[in-house]
Design a protein around this motif. Structure first.
Motif, PDB file in Angstrom:
ATOM      1  N   VAL A 180       0.860  -1.175   0.000  1.00 28.60           N
ATOM      2  CA  VAL A 180       0.000   0.000   0.000  1.00 28.60           C
ATOM      3  C   VAL A 180       0.899   1.229   0.000  1.00 28.60           C
ATOM      4  O   VAL A 180       1.754   1.379   0.874  1.00 28.60           O
ATOM      5  CB  VAL A 180      -0.931   0.020   1.233  1.00 28.60           C
ATOM      6  CG1 VAL A 180      -1.753   1.304   1.260  1.00 28.60           C
ATOM      7  CG2 VAL A 180      -1.840  -1.202   1.233  1.00 28.60           C
ATOM      8  N   VAL A 181       0.725   2.096  -0.989  1.00 28.77           N
ATOM      9  CA  VAL A 181       1.521   3.321  -1.081  1.00 28.77           C
ATOM     10  C   VAL A 181       0.580   4.503  -0.892  1.00 28.77           C
ATOM     11  O   VAL A 181      -0.354   4.696  -1.683  1.00 28.77           O
ATOM     12  CB  VAL A 181       2.249   3.423  -2.438  1.00 28.77           C
ATOM     13  CG1 VAL A 181       3.066   4.713  -2.501  1.00 28.77           C
ATOM     14  CG2 VAL A 181       3.146   2.207  -2.656  1.00 28.77           C
ATOM     15  N   ASN A 182       0.821   5.289   0.154  1.00 30.39           N
ATOM     16  CA  ASN A 182      -0.016   6.437   0.470  1.00 30.39           C
ATOM     17  C   ASN A 182       0.770   7.723   0.275  1.00 30.39           C
ATOM     18  O   ASN A 182       1.862   7.881   0.850  1.00 30.39           O
ATOM     19  CB  ASN A 182      -0.497   6.373   1.923  1.00 30.39           C
ATOM     20  CG  ASN A 182      -1.371   5.169   2.201  1.00 30.39           C
ATOM     21  OD1 ASN A 182      -2.308   4.903   1.468  1.00 30.39           O
ATOM     22  ND2 ASN A 182      -1.056   4.423   3.255  1.00 30.39           N
ATOM     23  N   VAL A 183       0.256   8.635  -0.530  1.00 32.81           N
ATOM     24  CA  VAL A 183       0.849   9.962  -0.689  1.00 32.81           C
ATOM     25  C   VAL A 183       0.086  10.905   0.241  1.00 32.81           C
ATOM     26  O   VAL A 183      -1.130  11.061   0.112  1.00 32.81           O
ATOM     27  CB  VAL A 183       0.761  10.443  -2.152  1.00 32.81           C
ATOM     28  CG1 VAL A 183       1.359  11.842  -2.291  1.00 32.81           C
ATOM     29  CG2 VAL A 183       1.486   9.470  -3.068  1.00 32.81           C
ATOM     30  N   ARG A 184       0.792  11.519   1.192  1.00 32.93           N
ATOM     31  CA  ARG A 184       0.151  12.329   2.220  1.00 32.93           C
ATOM     32  C   ARG A 184       0.877  13.669   2.391  1.00 32.93           C
ATOM     33  O   ARG A 184       2.089  13.758   2.213  1.00 32.93           O
ATOM     34  CB  ARG A 184       0.135  11.592   3.563  1.00 32.93           C
ATOM     35  CG  ARG A 184      -0.669  10.299   3.553  1.00 32.93           C
ATOM     36  CD  ARG A 184      -2.153  10.571   3.460  1.00 32.93           C
ATOM     37  NE  ARG A 184      -2.945   9.350   3.526  1.00 32.93           N
ATOM     38  CZ  ARG A 184      -3.437   8.704   2.472  1.00 32.93           C
ATOM     39  NH1 ARG A 184      -3.176   9.145   1.242  1.00 32.93           N
ATOM     40  NH2 ARG A 184      -4.171   7.621   2.618  1.00 32.93           N
ATOM     41  N   GLU A 185       0.117  14.668   2.781  1.00 30.89           N
ATOM     42  CA  GLU A 185       0.707  15.982   3.027  1.00 30.89           C
ATOM     43  C   GLU A 185       1.208  16.075   4.458  1.00 30.89           C
ATOM     44  O   GLU A 185       0.509  15.695   5.394  1.00 30.89           O
ATOM     45  CB  GLU A 185      -0.323  17.089   2.779  1.00 30.89           C
ATOM     46  CG  GLU A 185       0.269  18.490   2.921  1.00 30.89           C
ATOM     47  CD  GLU A 185      -0.688  19.570   2.451  1.00 30.89           C
ATOM     48  OE1 GLU A 185      -0.399  20.224   1.432  1.00 30.89           O
ATOM     49  OE2 GLU A 185      -1.746  19.734   3.102  1.00 30.89           O
ATOM     50  N   LEU A 186       2.421  16.564   4.621  1.00 34.41           N
ATOM     51  CA  LEU A 186       2.990  16.768   5.947  1.00 34.41           C
ATOM     52  C   LEU A 186       3.708  18.110   5.977  1.00 34.41           C
ATOM     53  O   LEU A 186       4.734  18.297   5.333  1.00 34.41           O
ATOM     54  CB  LEU A 186       3.976  15.639   6.307  1.00 34.41           C
ATOM     55  CG  LEU A 186       4.660  15.754   7.671  1.00 34.41           C
ATOM     56  CD1 LEU A 186       3.622  15.837   8.785  1.00 34.41           C
ATOM     57  CD2 LEU A 186       5.598  14.571   7.908  1.00 34.41           C
ATOM     58  N   ASP A 187       3.120  19.048   6.704  1.00 37.26           N
ATOM     59  CA  ASP A 187       3.686  20.386   6.867  1.00 37.26           C
ATOM     60  C   ASP A 187       4.535  20.392   8.124  1.00 37.26           C
ATOM     61  O   ASP A 187       4.021  20.246   9.231  1.00 37.26           O
ATOM     62  CB  ASP A 187       2.544  21.406   6.975  1.00 37.26           C
ATOM     63  CG  ASP A 187       3.049  22.837   7.129  1.00 37.26           C
ATOM     64  OD1 ASP A 187       4.282  23.050   7.097  1.00 37.26           O
ATOM     65  OD2 ASP A 187       2.203  23.741   7.286  1.00 37.26           O
ATOM     66  N   TRP A 188       5.848  20.561   7.951  1.00 37.18           N
ATOM     67  CA  TRP A 188       6.742  20.532   9.109  1.00 37.18           C
ATOM     68  C   TRP A 188       6.423  21.643  10.101  1.00 37.18           C
ATOM     69  O   TRP A 188       6.702  21.516  11.291  1.00 37.18           O
ATOM     70  CB  TRP A 188       8.199  20.650   8.662  1.00 37.18           C
ATOM     71  CG  TRP A 188       8.608  19.598   7.680  1.00 37.18           C
ATOM     72  CD1 TRP A 188       7.953  18.442   7.375  1.00 37.18           C
ATOM     73  CD2 TRP A 188       9.770  19.613   6.845  1.00 37.18           C
ATOM     74  NE1 TRP A 188       8.625  17.740   6.421  1.00 37.18           N
ATOM     75  CE2 TRP A 188       9.751  18.425   6.065  1.00 37.18           C
ATOM     76  CE3 TRP A 188      10.828  20.506   6.674  1.00 37.18           C
ATOM     77  CZ2 TRP A 188      10.744  18.125   5.150  1.00 37.18           C
ATOM     78  CZ3 TRP A 188      11.821  20.201   5.751  1.00 37.18           C
ATOM     79  CH2 TRP A 188      11.784  19.014   5.002  1.00 37.18           C
ATOM     80  N   MET A 189       5.862  22.722   9.620  1.00 37.21           N
ATOM     81  CA  MET A 189       5.514  23.847  10.485  1.00 37.21           C
ATOM     82  C   MET A 189       4.149  23.648  11.151  1.00 37.21           C
ATOM     83  O   MET A 189       3.742  24.444  11.995  1.00 37.21           O
ATOM     84  CB  MET A 189       5.475  25.153   9.677  1.00 37.21           C
ATOM     85  CG  MET A 189       6.797  25.539   9.047  1.00 37.21           C
ATOM     86  SD  MET A 189       7.983  26.064  10.300  1.00 37.21           S
ATOM     87  CE  MET A 189       9.251  26.805   9.241  1.00 37.21           C
ATOM     88  N   GLY A 190       3.431  22.623  10.741  1.00 37.18           N
ATOM     89  CA  GLY A 190       2.076  22.413  11.232  1.00 37.18           C
ATOM     90  C   GLY A 190       2.026  21.525  12.458  1.00 37.18           C
ATOM     91  O   GLY A 190       3.031  21.201  13.086  1.00 37.18           O
ATOM     92  N   GLN A 191       0.829  21.098  12.773  1.00 35.72           N
ATOM     93  CA  GLN A 191       0.573  20.320  13.978  1.00 35.72           C
ATOM     94  C   GLN A 191       0.955  18.862  13.784  1.00 35.72           C
ATOM     95  O   GLN A 191       0.839  18.309  12.708  1.00 35.72           O
ATOM     96  CB  GLN A 191      -0.913  20.419  14.338  1.00 35.72           C
ATOM     97  CG  GLN A 191      -1.300  19.762  15.652  1.00 35.72           C
ATOM     98  CD  GLN A 191      -2.793  19.896  15.917  1.00 35.72           C
ATOM     99  OE1 GLN A 191      -3.551  20.283  15.040  1.00 35.72           O
ATOM    100  NE2 GLN A 191      -3.206  19.564  17.124  1.00 35.72           N
ATOM    101  N   TRP A 192       1.416  18.250  14.843  1.00 34.73           N
ATOM    102  CA  TRP A 192       1.688  16.819  14.848  1.00 34.73           C
ATOM    103  C   TRP A 192       1.447  16.289  16.254  1.00 34.73           C
ATOM    104  O   TRP A 192       2.013  16.837  17.196  1.00 34.73           O
ATOM    105  CB  TRP A 192       3.139  16.537  14.430  1.00 34.73           C
ATOM    106  CG  TRP A 192       3.428  15.055  14.355  1.00 34.73           C
ATOM    107  CD1 TRP A 192       3.912  14.255  15.347  1.00 34.73           C
ATOM    108  CD2 TRP A 192       3.221  14.208  13.231  1.00 34.73           C
ATOM    109  NE1 TRP A 192       4.027  12.973  14.914  1.00 34.73           N
ATOM    110  CE2 TRP A 192       3.603  12.906  13.626  1.00 34.73           C
ATOM    111  CE3 TRP A 192       2.739  14.422  11.941  1.00 34.73           C
ATOM    112  CZ2 TRP A 192       3.533  11.820  12.754  1.00 34.73           C
ATOM    113  CZ3 TRP A 192       2.673  13.343  11.086  1.00 34.73           C
ATOM    114  CH2 TRP A 192       3.067  12.060  11.496  1.00 34.73           C
TER     115      TRP A 192
END
Length: 328
Positions: A180-192
């Protein structure tokens, strides 16, 4: 800073590409094991089982030709031949600094060599859940999807993510059909964790995360990143995310490849690699004294011991590869 981010930059990897090309460009990277690293596992992974079946989707290039991994034969001085395959990557030839993920960079190819060598000499990556941070064109993650169970390709911005998703589609015959290959957005400046990005609805925003995604990320054992060290504020934000990620779920190892980039500093009146210095403030080597700043500990991997599987590029002297873990 906004003006600086609008400057056009170009990766050395693309120096041979036509400078007047408009729109996305397709580069075909030939991949084969050096003679001394030839193995039956490489042949099994990428040659015997990578030929597309009739029910797999196909892609066309700008000329309308099929874009599929295929076998090639390379003559050796000994008279032997080595199988190879071709990975097709869509990319831009130049980009602004904010969109560097549209290009292929040298450290990405070094990390690809490392991943390929591990895949061909061990089963360490088999059946794993893996996360690539700042995946750009997705080259490393596409290779990992040959043996991994789940691969998350993450970056920021629809244009970069669209391009990455297209590369996954172009190279679909190479992927493990069970992966399964998932392309996801990850903003380093955003929430985690990405609580505000969770989408379990019927029509979620493109590249958003689901609750299942986050549970799988917790179980990830390997994290990968290449060419993500170029601006100090982004580097600090990146390692804040990595520290948080390392504390979630199972123990994780980060493999990070970077290229030292030098510029003249008016403050120090000499040529310095400020981005690399910022990286080292966030990661200490194992033999160094512990500091409050560095919550991650790493060791450099000797890349001279890693055979070059990806053909047609020069590694140079300024690329480093690190294995990084939580200091705690």
């Amino acid at each position: 800073m906004e003006d600086e981010e609008e400057f056009e930059v170009m990766s050395e990897v693309h120096l041979g590409c036509p400078p007047d090309s408009h729109g996305p460009h397709l580069s075909r990277f030939v991949i084969s094991p050096p003679l001394e690293a030839e193995s039956s596992r490489f042949h099994k992974l990428f040659i015997c089982e990578s030929s597309p079946s009739n029910d797999q989707s196909i892609a066309l290039d700008e000329d309308g030709d099929l874009v599929l991994p295929r076998r090639r034969m390379f003559a050796k001085q000994t008279g032997r031949f080595a199988h190879s395959f071709t990975l097709t990557i869509q990319h831009s030839i130049t980009s602004t600094l904010r969109d560097v993920g549209l290009q292929v960079w040298k450290a990405e190819l070094v990390l690809s060599d490392f991943v390929l060598h591990k895949m061909c000499t061990s089963s360490d990556f088999d059946g794993t859940v893996s996360l690539e941070i700042g995946c750009g064109t997705g080259l490393v993650g596409i290779l990992l999807a040959r043996v991994a169970k789940v691969v998350f390709l993450t970056d920021y911005g629809d244009e970069i993510l669209d391009n990455c998703a297209q590369n996954v589609k172009i190279n679909s015959p190479l992927l493990n059909p069970l992966a399964v290959v998932n392309v996801r957005e990850l903003d380093w400046m955003g929430q985690w964790p990405l609580q505000n990005s969770l989408s379990d609805c019927k029509d979620p925003k493109r590249y958003s995360w689901s609750s299942l995604d986050l549970e799988q990320v917790k179980s990830a054992t390997f994290v990968y990143a290449a060419d993500v060290i170029y601006k100090d504020d982004l580097t600090v934000a990146l390692f804040s995310k990595i520290e948080r990620l390392m504390s979630m779920g199972s123990k994780k190892v980060l493999y990070l490849a970077l290229e030292k980039r030098y510029n003249f500093s008016m403050d120090e009146m000499e040529v310095v690699a400020n981005g690399y210095a910022c990286f080292r403030r966030n990661v200490r080597e194992g033999q160094e004294e512990e500091t409050k700043e560095a919550k991650l500990v790493g060791k450099r991997i000797d890349i001279t011991e890693i055979p070059q599987y990806v053909k047609g590029y020069e590694r140079g002297q300024d690329v480093e590869l690190w294995e990084i873990r939580s200091a705690s």
